[in-house]
Structure formats: structure tokens, C-alpha cells
Design a protein around this motif. Sequence first.
Motif, mmCIF file in Angstrom:
data_model
loop_
_atom_site.group_PDB
_atom_site.id
_atom_site.type_symbol
_atom_site.label_atom_id
_atom_site.label_comp_id
_atom_site.label_asym_id
_atom_site.label_seq_id
_atom_site.Cartn_x
_atom_site.Cartn_y
_atom_site.Cartn_z
ATOM 1 N N ASP A 27 -77.125 -21.393 36.426
ATOM 2 C CA ASP A 27 -77.558 -22.780 36.557
ATOM 3 C C ASP A 27 -78.519 -22.940 37.731
ATOM 4 O O ASP A 27 -79.455 -23.746 37.672
ATOM 5 N N TYR A 28 -78.331 -22.159 38.785
ATOM 6 C CA TYR A 28 -79.282 -22.193 39.895
ATOM 7 C C TYR A 28 -80.614 -21.574 39.482
ATOM 8 O O TYR A 28 -81.687 -22.089 39.816
ATOM 9 N N LEU A 32 -83.351 -23.635 37.887
ATOM 10 C CA LEU A 32 -84.193 -24.501 38.725
ATOM 11 C C LEU A 32 -85.580 -23.906 38.954
ATOM 12 O O LEU A 32 -86.470 -24.584 39.476
ATOM 13 N N THR A 33 -85.779 -22.674 38.568
ATOM 14 C CA THR A 33 -87.030 -21.984 38.865
ATOM 15 C C THR A 33 -88.250 -22.700 38.305
ATOM 16 O O THR A 33 -89.276 -22.816 38.977
ATOM 17 N N MET A 80 -87.520 -32.209 45.532
ATOM 18 C CA MET A 80 -87.843 -30.781 45.543
ATOM 19 C C MET A 80 -89.038 -30.506 46.442
ATOM 20 O O MET A 80 -89.069 -29.497 47.170
ATOM 21 N N VAL A 114 -85.194 -19.443 45.126
ATOM 22 C CA VAL A 114 -83.871 -19.745 44.577
ATOM 23 C C VAL A 114 -82.908 -18.586 44.808
ATOM 24 O O VAL A 114 -81.783 -18.766 45.281
ATOM 25 N N SER A 115 -83.334 -17.369 44.476
ATOM 26 C CA SER A 115 -82.438 -16.212 44.545
ATOM 27 C C SER A 115 -82.124 -15.805 45.980
ATOM 28 O O SER A 115 -81.114 -15.130 46.225
ATOM 29 N N PHE A 160 -82.706 -22.207 49.057
ATOM 30 C CA PHE A 160 -82.831 -23.507 48.412
ATOM 31 C C PHE A 160 -81.442 -24.070 48.117
ATOM 32 O O PHE A 160 -80.544 -23.344 47.683
ATOM 33 N N LYS A 161 -81.271 -25.366 48.341
ATOM 34 C CA LYS A 161 -79.971 -26.017 48.174
ATOM 35 C C LYS A 161 -79.702 -26.315 46.699
ATOM 36 O O LYS A 161 -79.695 -27.461 46.254
ATOM 37 N N CYS A 162 -79.449 -25.262 45.952
ATOM 38 C CA CYS A 162 -79.256 -25.402 44.506
ATOM 39 C C CYS A 162 -78.024 -26.236 44.180
ATOM 40 O O CYS A 162 -78.064 -27.104 43.298
ATOM 41 N N TYR A 174 -78.544 -29.830 44.571
ATOM 42 C CA TYR A 174 -79.565 -30.381 43.675
ATOM 43 C C TYR A 174 -79.001 -30.679 42.294
ATOM 44 O O TYR A 174 -79.464 -31.584 41.598
#
Length: 353
Positions: A140-141, A144-145, A177, A303-304, A308-310, A313
Motif C-alpha cells: 500500500d505504501y 503511493l509512487t 504531497m 517511498v522505499s 516519506f510518511k506513508c 498519508y
Amino acid sequence: MKAAVLYGKEDLRLEEVAVPVAGPGEIVVRVGAALTCGTDLKVYKRGYHAAMGTPPMLFGHEVAGVVTEIGDGVQWFEVGERVVPMNSAPCDECFFCLKGQQNLCEDLLFNNGAYAEYIRIPARIVEKNTLRVPEGVRLDYAALTEPLACVVRGLEESGARAGDSMVVIGAGPIGLMFMHAAELAGVDVIAVVKREDQVEAAKLFGARQVVRIDEAVDVVEAVRALTPAGRGADIVIEAVAVPETWEWAVEMVRKGGVVNFFGGPPTGTVVALDTNRLHYGDITLKASFHHTPATCRTAFELVSSGRFKCAEYITGAVGLGEVPAVFERMMVRGGVGMDIKTAVYPVSRGEAA
């Protein structure tokens, strides 16, 4: 399999459709997670998208999952691998691609169908714009890409550098974002928001100062007062897509600064800009659209990396059967509570881990 199918304006249905089969160069992915998106909401409201498809059409484009089938000739992926496929890929042969503007590709290939149990990924996207998801990165994170790649390109096109001041107008998913990506790049962010619940969200995602439009008599002056010597920001990002905020953006930027009109108003929208200020202020006006394979990879690294605050978000979670109701609720967004993105888990939330 179950899938969300768009039949027209605000007509989204959950139906049984055939499980996709991988053709030459293609893969089939079992969806681990798909995310709601403002572009999907626009398509839902309008009932179609000229470039992305016409109804009845499979719906949704921010997705990550596990490869379940590979077509003839696929050499890059294997069954069982976790991947994040982007929603498009350029041809790399047309005028714009050869000019380094792949986002404007004359044959930009789009793909939809994220709100489903399985999704087929076309060969060109498999080859050019699908990435492996490392162990330890949630699906799910990873999903966000795609939107983050659009934001990364917007920041690059605006020339954002550490130490710059930036105003972001709008605190929807894309505005937030932009704030977070800019903050991570060392940019000093001022947010312009509409509602009280957006204030804390803007601060959470990196805004040092926040201006509420319902509290400021003159929004432009309130923002400029927060910039060094009141001269305006180095960069202003417009992420609302209405004429008034486009005009504000030009008044909020400093001489020699950059305005990026990231929010796209409807066809035929007209704005009034002070040409004297533009010319003698040596102001650069930009507009950024979509992403490129390079910005997708930059976003995926962000993201990886865990920076980033996945988790913050993704503010909602639903099963596939709730997708039509989610879009009905998105139509009246702006009530109580700050909803950023909803994750759709076709099977179970645990599969996205």
C-alpha cells in the motif's frame, strides 16, 4: 473476479469480470492494494477520460501487488515477485520523447483497473515503468509512487533547492504531497489552506507556517508577510485548479521567482494576470503534467527509503466492495475530518504488508 467498472457519470459498479490473461510481454498482478486519487474522482464526476478510456471501463490506477502470471517474452519479472506498476509508459520514439518530455508522449500508453482482484499490465509498462518492491516495503505504501512521481517532477521543473522558500496553495492529497516532498528536500514551506482540519495536516507534512483563507482578510498579503522581507516566495505551487488561486500564485511569488500551475482547471478556463508584474518582475510561469519513468524511480526511492510518511498519508482502508460508496463520499469531501487517501484491499489488509 470482482472489479469496479465505470459506466458513466457517477455510475460506478462492482461486477464479476473475467480474470485477465497475460499476452506477450505482459504480466498479471494480484492486487495487494490500490489507492483513491483525485484524478479518479475527476473521471468519476465526468464519466470518462479521453486519454485513459471510455465507459464501460475498469477503474483505478494507483496499485501494487504480486505477479501471478507472465506472458511470453517477459524477462524482467517472475511469478511471486512484488511489484508496483505505473499507470503509463511513453513510446520513447515520438517528437516529445526525443526532446526529453516523455510526459507529453504522443502515444502515451495508460492503464486502468486497480480496483479489482487482478490487473493486467501492458507490455510497454512492464518493460519501461514497473518496479520491484523490496521486502520490508508495504504494497500500500509502494502504491503511493505514481502520484509522488508527478509531484517529484513538479518540484524538479520548478527548480526547487534546499533553502528555498515555497508556498503551496491547497491541502488536498497532492498539495500535502508537495509540502512533504519539498520539506524533505530542505525547502521552507508555507501552506495556504481552506479549513481548520487542514492546518494540522499541513504542519504534519512539513509546512512551517499555515495561512487559512477564511481567516485572512488579504490572503496574498498574509502569505507575503511570512516570506523574507515580505518580497514573496521563491516558488509558488498552485494545487487547487481554480482561477482565483492561479492569480494569487502570481502575486505571492517574488521577483525572479517561479510559479508552477500544477492544478489543472477545466477546458476553457480563463485567468487574468498582471502582465506588468510578470514582465518587470522577470517571473517564470510553469505548468507540470504527469510523470516520467525517471521521476517514478526517484519517487519510489523516496517511498522505499522510509523517509516519506506513508502511514500518515493513507487515512482510510476499505475492501473492494466498498469502492462505489467511497467515491460517493469523496464527492462531498470537505466535511468533518481530514481524509487524504483511502487504501482499497481486494483480499486482506495483511497482503499489503
